[in-house]
Design a protein around this motif. Structure first.
Motif, PDB file in Angstrom:
ATOM      1  N   LEU A   1       0.826  -1.144  -0.202  1.00 34.57           N
ATOM      2  CA  LEU A   1       0.041  -0.131   0.152  1.00 34.57           C
ATOM      3  C   LEU A   1       0.889   1.374  -0.049  1.00 34.57           C
ATOM      4  O   LEU A   1       0.519   2.286  -0.758  1.00 34.57           O
ATOM      5  CB  LEU A   1      -1.005  -0.099   1.221  1.00 34.57           C
ATOM      6  N   LEU A   2       2.043   1.298   0.893  1.00 33.22           N
ATOM      7  CA  LEU A   2       2.677   2.592   0.761  1.00 33.22           C
ATOM      8  C   LEU A   2       3.558   2.648  -0.536  1.00 33.22           C
ATOM      9  O   LEU A   2       3.801   4.029  -1.105  1.00 33.22           O
ATOM     10  CB  LEU A   2       3.911   2.181   1.928  1.00 33.22           C
ATOM     11  N   ALA A   3       3.978   1.520  -1.069  1.00 31.38           N
ATOM     12  CA  ALA A   3       4.653   1.741  -2.322  1.00 31.38           C
ATOM     13  C   ALA A   3       3.668   2.335  -3.599  1.00 31.38           C
ATOM     14  O   ALA A   3       4.130   3.094  -4.349  1.00 31.38           O
ATOM     15  CB  ALA A   3       5.168   0.312  -2.757  1.00 31.38           C
ATOM     16  N   LEU A   4       2.437   1.740  -3.586  1.00 31.83           N
ATOM     17  CA  LEU A   4       1.505   2.161  -4.420  1.00 31.83           C
ATOM     18  C   LEU A   4       0.991   3.663  -4.113  1.00 31.83           C
ATOM     19  O   LEU A   4       0.782   4.616  -5.193  1.00 31.83           O
ATOM     20  CB  LEU A   4       0.157   1.333  -4.392  1.00 31.83           C
ATOM     21  N   SER A   5       1.321   4.253  -2.879  1.00 32.80           N
ATOM     22  CA  SER A   5       1.162   5.574  -2.457  1.00 32.80           C
ATOM     23  C   SER A   5       2.145   6.689  -2.644  1.00 32.80           C
ATOM     24  O   SER A   5       2.054   7.777  -2.768  1.00 32.80           O
ATOM     25  CB  SER A   5       0.705   5.775  -1.069  1.00 32.80           C
ATOM     26  N   ILE A   6       3.504   6.095  -2.925  1.00 30.97           N
ATOM     27  CA  ILE A   6       4.556   6.810  -3.197  1.00 30.97           C
ATOM     28  C   ILE A   6       5.026   7.194  -4.438  1.00 30.97           C
ATOM     29  O   ILE A   6       5.505   8.020  -5.004  1.00 30.97           O
ATOM     30  CB  ILE A   6       5.738   6.274  -2.494  1.00 30.97           C
TER      31      ILE A   6
ATOM     32  N   HIS B   1      12.077  -0.794 -10.044  1.00 32.26           N
ATOM     33  CA  HIS B   1      12.774  -1.065  -8.834  1.00 32.26           C
ATOM     34  C   HIS B   1      12.643  -2.323  -8.148  1.00 32.26           C
ATOM     35  O   HIS B   1      12.533  -2.211  -7.042  1.00 32.26           O
ATOM     36  CB  HIS B   1      13.017   0.060  -8.201  1.00 32.26           C
ATOM     37  N   GLN B   2      12.140  -3.448  -8.840  1.00 36.64           N
ATOM     38  CA  GLN B   2      11.504  -4.607  -8.271  1.00 36.64           C
ATOM     39  C   GLN B   2      12.658  -5.269  -7.538  1.00 36.64           C
ATOM     40  O   GLN B   2      12.357  -5.752  -6.458  1.00 36.64           O
ATOM     41  CB  GLN B   2      11.249  -5.492  -9.527  1.00 36.64           C
ATOM     42  N   GLN B   3      13.998  -5.218  -7.897  1.00 40.41           N
ATOM     43  CA  GLN B   3      15.066  -5.882  -7.254  1.00 40.41           C
ATOM     44  C   GLN B   3      15.433  -5.328  -5.872  1.00 40.41           C
ATOM     45  O   GLN B   3      15.784  -5.932  -5.052  1.00 40.41           O
ATOM     46  CB  GLN B   3      16.344  -5.963  -7.908  1.00 40.41           C
TER      47      GLN B   3
ATOM     48  N   LEU C   1      12.381  -1.867  -1.560  1.00 38.58           N
ATOM     49  CA  LEU C   1      12.214  -1.247  -0.403  1.00 38.58           C
ATOM     50  C   LEU C   1      13.445  -0.181  -0.138  1.00 38.58           C
ATOM     51  O   LEU C   1      13.072   1.008   0.522  1.00 38.58           O
ATOM     52  CB  LEU C   1      12.148  -2.307   0.635  1.00 38.58           C
ATOM     53  N   ALA C   2      14.385  -0.455  -0.593  1.00 36.51           N
ATOM     54  CA  ALA C   2      15.627   0.558  -0.547  1.00 36.51           C
ATOM     55  C   ALA C   2      15.169   1.881  -1.407  1.00 36.51           C
ATOM     56  O   ALA C   2      15.585   2.836  -0.747  1.00 36.51           O
ATOM     57  CB  ALA C   2      16.915  -0.215  -0.926  1.00 36.51           C
ATOM     58  N   PHE C   3      14.632   1.696  -2.357  1.00 36.60           N
ATOM     59  CA  PHE C   3      14.139   2.787  -3.439  1.00 36.60           C
ATOM     60  C   PHE C   3      12.808   3.524  -2.416  1.00 36.60           C
ATOM     61  O   PHE C   3      13.024   4.888  -2.501  1.00 36.60           O
ATOM     62  CB  PHE C   3      13.631   2.445  -4.770  1.00 36.60           C
ATOM     63  N   MET C   4      12.014   3.113  -1.758  1.00 38.85           N
ATOM     64  CA  MET C   4      11.180   3.416  -1.132  1.00 38.85           C
ATOM     65  C   MET C   4      11.728   4.280   0.180  1.00 38.85           C
ATOM     66  O   MET C   4      11.222   5.603   0.208  1.00 38.85           O
ATOM     67  CB  MET C   4      10.206   2.609  -0.405  1.00 38.85           C
TER      68      MET C   4
ATOM     69  N   SER D   1      17.629   4.481   2.988  1.00 37.20           N
ATOM     70  CA  SER D   1      17.913   3.414   1.877  1.00 37.20           C
ATOM     71  C   SER D   1      19.302   2.427   2.417  1.00 37.20           C
ATOM     72  O   SER D   1      19.267   1.404   2.002  1.00 37.20           O
ATOM     73  CB  SER D   1      18.343   3.969   0.554  1.00 37.20           C
ATOM     74  N   TRP D   2      20.240   2.969   2.641  1.00 32.88           N
ATOM     75  CA  TRP D   2      21.369   2.473   3.418  1.00 32.88           C
ATOM     76  C   TRP D   2      21.028   1.456   4.487  1.00 32.88           C
ATOM     77  O   TRP D   2      21.509   0.341   4.628  1.00 32.88           O
ATOM     78  CB  TRP D   2      22.327   3.383   3.978  1.00 32.88           C
TER      79      TRP D   2
END
Length: 579
Positions: free
Chosen positions: A240-245, A254-256, A259-262, A272-273
């Motif tokens: 949900l957060l990814a779809l909102s961002i 950025h499938q691989q 979460l780091a990209f988010m 990210s780090w």
């Protein structure tokens, strides 16, 4: 016969299996978005619902038979060794694929911090590290698992909070656009494909059952609950957060490392780090889980004489070092044979894991059908089991439809593995065949052949001379015949001792001795003896008889005890159920 070493409490027991299942947060939301688009969070909720059904299924089975081995254990006690070995081979393949893929992905994440890290050598080094850590014993391994687990959950909470604040400040524009985006597929297909892909997010749920004997009383169901909570909350929330961002197209790019990209989008480079460092740790934790799970399973299989007995040797810290070394070498061999291109292993990982879940459900049904009287702390309804099996079947079908090559790759690995297991189960037959070939090819070498013949016959004799024991409560001849059929089909032996324990509350019926004589004539290849013992049937008596006769307790059988039986099955030191 109870073990005296300290057993795992809730946190370390959950951490070991939780690192495996919670590492799915790194990829399963992205995978679900790829197939289900804006409905990914619904697919992930359906997966959480499926896992809730399996909580009951696993709780009933392992509560009734709290011994290491997972699906292998339940099928061994409700079906036969061949079917149990099928489940074991699938489980071992799943652990190998999980270990190699997780170690390789961890090194890829580590390479983000330093490009100088060699991927193949780094993967082998990580596998070696956890092999050495497991040699220190389960207690030390669990400490590492707890540290990884706590850091991982902290990272997920921080990521969700920062992303939530980002959405609060910037609004739901992206989510609205994503929700209105049309797909070339129907909503039902999106949900189906997203569900099938997202079922990989519960890989690791079966691990806790493979080291249940190392857990303190009452801990196992808590590990199931905790894993279910983690998967059901974090995976849909992250989707949900990814779809909102970001737009769906950007998420797929950025499938691989979604979460780091988010984290970078919502909080900056520091987050990210943090996510990348967490990925290195929790994927390493999944490797640790594989070592612990496979050692518990293979130890149980070795006790049942499927694998050579030298694998049972342990160091001072109770670590089965031959099993751990064999698993390490197998992982390294597969890594090198694929040259680090592990996409082919995805099919092995996917189908093996889902098949193990399905076999656990089948084992639950067999337990209901064949071991009705066996006490268990909770019960899953038949409808629950059938619904869960349907969900697993849909996921299996979906993964084969989405990735047809997975099926063929899976069989390339599974067939040799299962053939080896079958060969180990029929060692006497193989030795006899080998002897015939040797005699034909090397007739001139008579003296050498005679020595080999003597050794082979002695080996076969030592295998078949292993005596088994069945404790009878005065069973009728039909029940005793079931025992003989099971012994004949599943065990390599020519000696069976039927024992009746008498006391002031129970006397053996008069017909029992005559029935056993009848069976002895009906099965001339098995020497059946009958013995009456005065005493009480309890763990102390079993241990006493095991020491006195030199017969391991896992070569002793009983029928399913009733609810009135005062001891649990694990209290009997490994005694098995066959009727």
């Amino acid at each position: 016969m109870q073990s005296t070493h300290t057993k795992l409490s809730e946190l370390p027991a959950t951490a070991i299996c939780g690192n495996d299942i919670s590492s799915s947060c790194l990829y399963v939301s992205a995978l679900s978005i790829l197939y289900a688009g804006q409905y990914a969070w619904i697919s992930l909720l359906l997966v959480g619902g499926t896992l809730y059904l399996f909580r009951k299924i696993y709780g009933e089975v392992v509560g009734a038979l709290p011994l290491n081995g997972g699906a292998y254990n339940v099928l061994l006690n409700s079906a036969n060794k061949s079917m149990a070995s099928l489940a074991a081979c699938l489980t071992i393949l799943s652990y190998v694929a999980t270990s190699v893929i997780s170690a390789n992905e961890a090194i890829h994440y580590a390479a983000l911090f330093s490009e100088a890290i060699p991927i193949i050598a780094g993967t082998i080094g990580l596998l070696l590290l956890f092999f050495l850590l497991n040699l220190l014993g389960l207690k030390e391994s669990s400490k590492a698992a707890v540290i990884i687990f706590i850091f991982h959950l902290t990272t997920l909470v921080v990521l969700c909070l920062v992303c939530g604040w980002y959405v609060f400040r910037n609004g739901l524009g992206n989510f609205s656009v994503n929700f209105s985006t049309e797909s070339e597929h129907s909503i039902s297909f999106q949900l189906f494909a997203g569900f099938a892909a997202a079922m990989l997010g519960i890989s690791g749920f079966e691990s806790s059952a493979n080291y249940v004997e190392e857990q303190a009383d009452g801990v196992f169901p808590k590990t199931l609950r905790n894993m279910w909570i983690i998967v059901t909350i974090f995976n849909p929330l992250i989707a949900l957060l990814a779809l909102s961002i970001m737009p769906i197209s950007e998420a797929n790019q950025h499938q691989q490392s979604l979460l780091a990209f988010m984290g970078e989008r919502a909080g900056g480079q520091w987050l990210s780090w943090m996510v990348s460092a967490d990925a290195v740790l929790v994927l390493s934790g999944a490797v640790l889980t594989s070592f612990i799970g496979v050692s518990g399973l293979m130890k149980r299989m070795t006790l049942d004489r499927i694998f050579p007995q030298f694998l049972l040797k342990e160091n001072k810290r109770k670590a089965p070092y031959f099993i751990l070394l064999l698993f390490f070498l197998l992982c390294v061999a597969i890594l090198l044979s694929t040259a680090g291109e592990l996409t082919t292993l995805a099919g092995v990982y996917t189908i093996s894991f889902l098949a193990v879940m399905g076999l656990f459900g089948i084992g639950n049904l067999l337990l209901k059908l064949r071991r009705k009287r066996l006490p268990r702390p909770e019960r899953a309804t038949t409808g629950t089991v059938l619904l869960a099996l349907t969900a697993v079947g849909v996921a299996l079908w979906g993964n084969v439809v989405l990735n047809p090559s997975y099926l063929w790759v899976f069989f390339e690995y599974f067939i040799p593995t299962f053939l080896i297991a079958l060969m180990m189960m029929d060692r006497s037959l193989i030795l006899k065949g080998l002897l015939s070939v040797i005699l034909y090819l090397f007739k001139p070498l008579k003296r050498s052949i005679e020595r080999f013949t003597h050794w082979t016959n002695q080996t076969i004799k030592s295998i078949n001379d292993q005596e088994f024991v069945f404790f009878s409560k005065g069973d009728d001849i039909a029940s005793l015949n079931q025992v003989m059929i099971y012994i004949q089909d599943n065990e390599e032996t020519n000696r069976l001792r039927i024992v009746t324990v008498e006391n002031e509350h129970f006397k053996a019926p008069g017909h029992l001795h005559r029935d056993i004589e009848t069976l002895d004539r009906a099965y001339p290849e098995i020497d059946i003896t009958y013995e009456k013992i005065v005493g009480n049937f309890d763990p102390e008596l079993i241990k006493e008889l095991s020491d006195k006769w030199g017969i391991p307790t896992n070569f002793m059988f009983i029928g399913s005890p009733s609810q009135k039986f005062q001891y649990r099955i694990e209290d009997l030191g490994g005694v098995r159920l066959i009727i």
